[in-house]
Design a protein around this motif. Sequence first.
Motif, PDB file in Angstrom:
ATOM      1  N   ALA A  80      44.458  31.509  46.030  1.00  0.00           N
ATOM      2  CA  ALA A  80      43.898  31.452  44.687  1.00  0.00           C
ATOM      3  C   ALA A  80      44.855  32.126  43.706  1.00  0.00           C
ATOM      4  O   ALA A  80      45.478  33.141  44.031  1.00  0.00           O
ATOM      5  CB  ALA A  80      42.527  32.131  44.655  1.00  0.00           C
ATOM      6  N   GLU A  81      44.960  31.565  42.515  1.00  0.00           N
ATOM      7  CA  GLU A  81      45.865  32.110  41.500  1.00  0.00           C
ATOM      8  C   GLU A  81      45.541  33.567  41.197  1.00  0.00           C
ATOM      9  O   GLU A  81      46.433  34.391  40.995  1.00  0.00           O
ATOM     10  CB  GLU A  81      45.767  31.268  40.226  1.00  0.00           C
ATOM     11  CG  GLU A  81      46.695  31.688  39.106  1.00  0.00           C
ATOM     12  CD  GLU A  81      48.129  31.246  39.316  1.00  0.00           C
ATOM     13  OE1 GLU A  81      49.007  31.695  38.551  1.00  0.00           O
ATOM     14  OE2 GLU A  81      48.372  30.443  40.234  1.00  0.00           O
ATOM     15  N   ALA A  82      44.254  33.920  41.180  1.00  0.00           N
ATOM     16  CA  ALA A  82      43.841  35.277  40.829  1.00  0.00           C
ATOM     17  C   ALA A  82      44.252  36.304  41.874  1.00  0.00           C
ATOM     18  O   ALA A  82      44.313  37.506  41.575  1.00  0.00           O
ATOM     19  CB  ALA A  82      42.323  35.332  40.620  1.00  0.00           C
ATOM     20  N   ASP A  83      44.546  35.860  43.098  1.00  0.00           N
ATOM     21  CA  ASP A  83      44.884  36.788  44.181  1.00  0.00           C
ATOM     22  C   ASP A  83      46.378  37.083  44.274  1.00  0.00           C
ATOM     23  O   ASP A  83      46.800  37.897  45.105  1.00  0.00           O
ATOM     24  CB  ASP A  83      44.405  36.236  45.531  1.00  0.00           C
ATOM     25  CG  ASP A  83      42.883  36.149  45.602  1.00  0.00           C
ATOM     26  OD1 ASP A  83      42.219  36.944  44.908  1.00  0.00           O
ATOM     27  OD2 ASP A  83      42.372  35.284  46.344  1.00  0.00           O
ATOM     28  N   ILE A  84      47.184  36.446  43.450  1.00  0.00           N
ATOM     29  CA  ILE A  84      48.634  36.662  43.515  1.00  0.00           C
ATOM     30  C   ILE A  84      48.966  38.049  42.974  1.00  0.00           C
ATOM     31  O   ILE A  84      48.571  38.412  41.864  1.00  0.00           O
ATOM     32  CB  ILE A  84      49.379  35.583  42.713  1.00  0.00           C
ATOM     33  CG1 ILE A  84      49.126  34.205  43.344  1.00  0.00           C
ATOM     34  CG2 ILE A  84      50.872  35.879  42.661  1.00  0.00           C
ATOM     35  CD1 ILE A  84      49.757  33.054  42.574  1.00  0.00           C
ATOM     36  N   ILE A  85      49.695  38.835  43.756  1.00  0.00           N
ATOM     37  CA  ILE A  85      50.046  40.209  43.371  1.00  0.00           C
ATOM     38  C   ILE A  85      51.115  40.167  42.287  1.00  0.00           C
ATOM     39  O   ILE A  85      52.114  39.460  42.407  1.00  0.00           O
ATOM     40  CB  ILE A  85      50.533  41.005  44.592  1.00  0.00           C
ATOM     41  CG1 ILE A  85      49.408  41.109  45.630  1.00  0.00           C
ATOM     42  CG2 ILE A  85      51.009  42.393  44.180  1.00  0.00           C
ATOM     43  CD1 ILE A  85      49.837  41.760  46.944  1.00  0.00           C
ATOM     44  N   SER A  86      50.894  40.948  41.230  1.00  0.00           N
ATOM     45  CA  SER A  86      51.809  40.920  40.089  1.00  0.00           C
ATOM     46  C   SER A  86      52.530  42.245  39.857  1.00  0.00           C
ATOM     47  O   SER A  86      53.464  42.302  39.056  1.00  0.00           O
ATOM     48  CB  SER A  86      51.035  40.540  38.815  1.00  0.00           C
ATOM     49  OG  SER A  86      49.941  41.420  38.607  1.00  0.00           O
TER      50      SER A  86
END
Length: 501
Positions: A80-86
């Motif tokens: 999921a896009e929201a789970d990508i670590i930034s």
Amino acid sequence: MVGVGRLVREGVRGSEQARTSRSHDSVSSFHRPLARVHNPTNKPGNRARIPLAMAGAGGGSNDVQWCFSQVKGAIDDDVAEADIISTVEFNHSGELLATGDKGGRVVIFQQEIENKSQPQCRSEYNVYSTFQSHEPEFDYLKSLEIEEKINEIRWLPQKNAAQFLLSTNDKTIKLWKISERDKRPEGYNLKEEDGRYIDPNTVTALRVPVFRPMDLMVEASPRRVFANAHTYHINSISINSDHETYLSADDLRINLWHQEITDRSFNIVDIKPANMEELTEVITAAEFHPHQCNTFVYSSSKGTIRLCDMRASALCDTHSKLFEEPEDPSNRSFFSEIISSISDVKFSHNGRYMMTRDYLSVKIWDLNMENRPVETYQVHEYLRSKLCSLYENDCIFDKFECCWNGNDSVVMTGSYNNFFRMFDRGQRRDVTLEASREGSKPRQVLKPRKVCADGKRKKDEISVDSLDFNKKILHTAWHPQDNIIAVATTNNLYIFQDKMN
């Protein structure tokens, strides 16, 4: 100019807002003067000391052998896009490790000692606290969505039992307090245990409230919100060594904040031209000097680094030093300006050097020498022949971060195919390692990887044509005292440590 419009495609857009006042506000308006150099950490014995034999990049008998320790995150292929670590960041002691993701969440891991009788033994990082730092917003004046993605996290030096950190998305910076509670009050006179209030006329005896033990609860509470100061997207925040102020940088401006004041910041750098069609470069990163509270640097999309001294002027549009390396004419190409853009800048712990990361290399600069770097390390030079395809799939705009180890003897940065690179400055050696779930057994030593750029591929080498550019390590962090590293691969956080003897 080539690439500038692409570099600011998400940051420089919409109508221009009123600029923070520069004429009547000055840095001296803060409660305490900035000219005072307050540096309690710059004392002998305060810096982490890592044995040189333990700080190598790997390969020799006296060097570190990196082994797998942990991996956090789901194994699912459909991420999921929201789970990508930034972003990834250790606190000053290394006991806590914070990550932010594109969903606006902050997850903090705490180091737990395996053997309390031997605190020097290595330990694992387990979830300590999770909270929603930012929510998606909408700017109605510009008809612009503001993402909840966490761009950076910075820990404040610990002053009491609680921990404090700054987190930022594109527009808003928040100060969070992380505290523990393991006791609760009982025995109120005018309130029942379930919270109902008692009629004072029915109270016949006076009780003394007491604290009773309870299960440990970690609370994350927002203490301050610093908003409405940036027209463009925030790319950097940096804590000052005076422990009172910090800076925030967007594509065209840098603001100075006091940690106690949320409704006012001071613009200290502004490179916005009067006519936006004349825009030739943008600010890509900024950081305060670790010991000198008056000094900071910022990098640009042209590959230059400017050092500014706030003692010379409250407005630092004019730099004190300009660090720039002349371009090699033999390497000049259509992509030269894009790949020379600096994605990260970090001071060494001792404050003598700074490290910059562009698309293909890591450079170490001596603050006393502006005309060229003292060290240059090629991260993935084999991609120079692939720049055209990397431009077409937008990978050429990836922003890789870099970090120092505890005693500044080794630097680390990420690459593609879930590779990350370490460069030993003293022994002039480097190693390529991979963060992968395959064969990720506890204490398993990582095997160095090699990429073959030409057609003659040896055994155990990987062809440059088979690299997966969707797997990339943009964010890395190194424990300030030990040989423990954290690298983020999409939605997974890998933790590696040196092999125990």
